[in-house]
Design an enzyme around this catalytic site. Structure first.
Site, short mmCIF file in Angstrom:
data_model
loop_
_atom_site.label_atom_id
_atom_site.label_comp_id
_atom_site.label_asym_id
_atom_site.label_seq_id
_atom_site.Cartn_x
_atom_site.Cartn_y
_atom_site.Cartn_z
N GLU A 1 -4.73 11.36 -29.79
CA GLU A 1 -4.26 9.98 -29.72
C GLU A 1 -3.01 10.00 -28.85
OE1 GLU A 1 -3.35 8.08 -33.46
OE2 GLU A 1 -2.61 6.30 -32.43
N ARG B 1 -5.69 22.77 -40.52
CA ARG B 1 -4.71 22.55 -39.46
C ARG B 1 -3.68 23.68 -39.48
NH1 ARG B 1 -3.49 17.41 -39.25
NH2 ARG B 1 -1.47 17.57 -38.29
N LYS C 1 3.45 14.12 -35.07
CA LYS C 1 4.00 13.40 -33.93
C LYS C 1 5.01 12.35 -34.38
CE LYS C 1 -0.14 13.06 -32.17
NZ LYS C 1 -1.30 12.52 -31.46
P1 ATP Z 1 -0.19 14.37 -35.78
O1 ATP Z 1 -0.27 14.17 -37.26
O2 ATP Z 1 0.72 15.47 -35.38
O3 ATP Z 1 0.06 13.11 -35.05
P2 ATP Z 1 -2.93 14.07 -35.26
O4 ATP Z 1 -4.01 14.83 -35.91
O5 ATP Z 1 -2.73 12.66 -35.65
O6 ATP Z 1 -1.62 14.91 -35.37
P3 ATP Z 1 -4.29 13.68 -32.81
O7 ATP Z 1 -3.73 13.33 -31.49
O8 ATP Z 1 -5.11 12.69 -33.51
O9 ATP Z 1 -3.06 14.11 -33.70
O10 ATP Z 1 -5.03 15.08 -32.73
C1 ATP Z 1 -5.85 15.54 -31.68
C2 ATP Z 1 -6.61 16.73 -32.18
O11 ATP Z 1 -5.71 17.78 -32.52
C3 ATP Z 1 -7.38 16.39 -33.42
O12 ATP Z 1 -8.68 16.92 -33.32
C4 ATP Z 1 -6.58 17.02 -34.52
O13 ATP Z 1 -7.39 17.36 -35.60
C5 ATP Z 1 -5.97 18.24 -33.82
N1 ATP Z 1 -4.73 18.63 -34.49
C6 ATP Z 1 -3.63 17.88 -34.70
N2 ATP Z 1 -2.69 18.56 -35.39
C7 ATP Z 1 -3.20 19.81 -35.60
C8 ATP Z 1 -2.72 20.98 -36.25
N3 ATP Z 1 -1.52 21.02 -36.83
N4 ATP Z 1 -3.52 22.06 -36.26
C9 ATP Z 1 -4.72 22.03 -35.66
N5 ATP Z 1 -5.24 20.97 -35.05
C10 ATP Z 1 -4.50 19.86 -35.01
MG MG Z 2 -3.52 10.91 -35.41
#
Ligand code: ATP
Ligand code: MG
Length: 562
Positions: free
Chosen positions: A42, A266, A276
């Site tokens: 995102e 994760r 983020k």
């Molecule tokens: P955040 O909570 O940090 O905003 P998010 O999962 O909302 O993370 P996205 O941009 O939606 O962030 O994630 C893009 C991809 O990265 C998704 O497939 C997500 O599952 C993966 N991802 C995000 N954080 C992690 C993590 N800590 N470890 C492994 N994969 C991750």
């Molecule tokens: Mg997200």
């Protein structure tokens, strides 16, 4: 806490659980034996090391199975998303060493998703709900007992079509209506209790502008986007496991290509935060200078800090993929960068906490050039010549007045070797009126120049130095962990992760360096001999270089803090 290798494959030939699923699918000819993954960020912030794990996994699987990987921006939430983030994400993925086969945006599919919503309405699988947000969540109830059906649940297809089209036309205010999937208000899985598919939002979108005022929810957009792109294995983090029945429900209800969602744990690392939202807060409240502040766990922060793409990929490989959440020790990441930089970084000498060393028996006007090896791990990097003279800078900590027996550095009467140069013997010190040492005196032994036939004399210690008349000054930024506790989110009552920030995470000093550096491009990596790995920061000017300490040579944190 788990450390390095617990999740690791036992040997190089055994498969992790995702590879096992893929190999089974390939064996059965599923998806015409294609492997197609995607990385779906995102664009609401910069990528962090957790994303790096997901990137390495998705692109790595495609590489291994001769498949493809898309990058898809999951841009369904216009209020938080920006072009700046899109650009930074692309830069970071490429820097890590991966190239996507296609670049897509969930917003590319808004029209198709809208048409599919109409199809679901026609098949009585979706309805417009006029209830408020509160009424909807109240109606959902609790998992242990069935929820209450909305009074709008049994509207006619015609009325639903009319209302949904008018939602799109912008006839209704924000929050007044939503489109919901008609699934099962008694499901023990709360995500299946008539989840919201669309909400009204009068927000400008970074790609579609003001074309839309209804936006699809993540769960309605994600699986269908995967499906449109022909994704075969949709890999996501564990918290989406409970969303999987919904992912499957939409694919089935729409009778479209059905990718398989697979969840993995994760990445969590101690002494940092990794959402983020929290990283944005650190930037906005100026606890750090920017998203790429070298103390940040962002990919851009690690890059600016001197991490190499290889070190991050090796880290991702080493931790492997697991099905259970765990916490990885930050020292493993530091180990990975040390290991890589040891092979690559050019060596140089720099004195971070200087004190003058005067060689009394060395002529004041004499200069010799000593041959120094640029990188003992890579002979191709060659040698350089460094000026040696009557007055040098050495590290203050390399002298001790009342030195214990095992202190193999300088003390009055003791000998050390000056790296690449001579053996010297300390003869005395000068002090100011406050008792601070202002200079150390010594004599050198001309017979002991490095490279000369063995003089037969051995000394235990070798110290680094720079010639005082030739040295340049550089700014050096010494970073420590941004948080001083292993789990920053674990804050005392009434406090937050912000209260766990380490107030001493940045120390800026002036150091004396050799006069010349082989490379002065931003991000060039160096090992300051005996001191650690450093890289050139973008704040450098032609007059003054700025270095960031990537990591010390050894793990000193444990020693300092236990
Ligand atoms: P955040 O909570 O940090 O905003 P998010 O999962 O909302 O993370 P996205 O941009 O939606 O962030 O994630 C893009 C991809 O990265 C998704 O497939 C997500 O599952 C993966 N991802 C995000 N954080 C992690 C993590 N800590 N470890 C492994 N994969 C991750
Ligand atoms: Mg997200």
């Amino acid at each position: 806490m788990k450390t390095a290798n617990e999740n690791n494959k036992t040997d190089k030939t055994s498969l992790n659980f995702i590879e096992a699923i893929i190999e089974e699918d390939l064996k059965n000819g599923k998806n015409d034996s294609r492997v197609h993954t995607r990385f779906p960020p995102e664009p609401n912030g910069y990528l962090h090391i957790g994303h790096a794990k997901s990137i390495c996994l998705n692109f790595g699987l495609a590489q291994k199975y001769n498949g493809k990987t898309n990058i898809r921006f999951d841009d369904t939430n216009p209020t938080k998303e920006e072009v700046e983030y899109v650009d930074s994400i692309k830069e970071d993925v490429q820097w890590l060493g991966f190239q996507w086969d296609a670049e897509y945006y969930a917003s590319d599919y808004f029209e198709q998703l809208y048409q599919w919503a109409i199809q679901l309405i026609k098949e009585e699988k979706a309805y417009v709900d006029d209830s408020s947000q509160e009424e909807i969540s109240k109606g959902r109830g609790v998992p242990t007992s069935p929820g209450i059906e909305s009074p709008y649940r049994n509207r006619s297809v015609e009325e639903n079509l009319d209302l949904f089209q008018r939602m799109r036309q912008g006839e209704f205010p924000e929050g007044s209506r939503v489109l919901r999937a008609k699934i099962d208000m008694a499901s023990p899985n709360m995500h299946m209790r008539d989840p919201i598919m669309y909400r009204i939002l009068y927000a400008h979108h970074h790609r579609t502008g003001n074309e839309w005022c209804i936006y699809p929810m993540y769960d309605y957009a994600h699986g269908q986007s995967d499906s449109i792109e022909g994704i075969t294995h949709s890999i996501c983090t564990l918290e989406f496991e409970v969303h999987r029945p919904l992912y499957d429900w939409f694919c089935k209800a729409l009778r479209i290509h059905h990718p398989q969602q697979i969840e993995f744990a994760r990445l969590n690392i101690n002494y940092t935060v990794m959402s983020k939202r929290k990283l944005l807060q650190l930037v906005q409240e100026k606890h750090v200078s920017s998203w790429d502040d070298p103390r940040m766990p962002t990919i851009s922060g690690l890059r600016r800090r001197g991490y190499t793409p290889e070190s991050i990929r090796n880290f991702a490989d080493t931790i492997g993929v697991a099905k259970r959440e765990n916490v990885i020790d930050i020292s493993l990441l530091e180990f990975c960068v040390r290991e890589d930089l040891n092979k690559k970084a050019l060596r140089t000498m720099a004195v971070l906490d200087p004190v003058k060393l005067i060689i009394d028996n060395y002529p004041a006007d004499k200069v010799e050039y000593m041959t120094a090896v640029n990188n003992p791990e890579n002979p191709k990097d060659g040698v350089r010549n460094i000026a040696f003279s009557h007055e040098l800078w050495i590290e203050r900590s390399d002298f001790m007045e009342d030195a214990p027996k095992k202190f193999f550095r300088l003390s009055i009467g003791r000998e050390v070797r000056l790296k690449y140069a001579y053996i010297i013997k300390c003869t005395g010190i000068d002090k100011d009126e406050n008792g601070n040492i202002t200079a150390i005196h010594c004599d050198y032994d001309p017979q002991t120049r490095s490279g000369m036939p063995d003089s037969g004399r051995k000394v235990k210690g070798t110290i680094h130095w720079v010639s005082a008349t030739h040295a340049k000054t550089a700014e050096v930024r010494l970073f420590d962990r941004l948080f001083h506790v292993p789990n920053p989110d674990d804050a005392d009552e009434g406090k937050t992760f912000i209260d766990n920030i380490n107030p001493d995470s940045l120390k800026i000093i002036n150091a004396y360096t050799e006069a010349e550096f082989l490379h002065t491009d931003v991000l060039s990596n160096y090992q300051f001999e005996r001191m650690g790995y450093f890289c050139i920061d973008k704040d450098s000017t032609p007059e003054k270089l700025v270095f960031n300490r990537t990591v010390s040579l050894r793990d000193t944190w444990a020693k300092k803090h236990t």
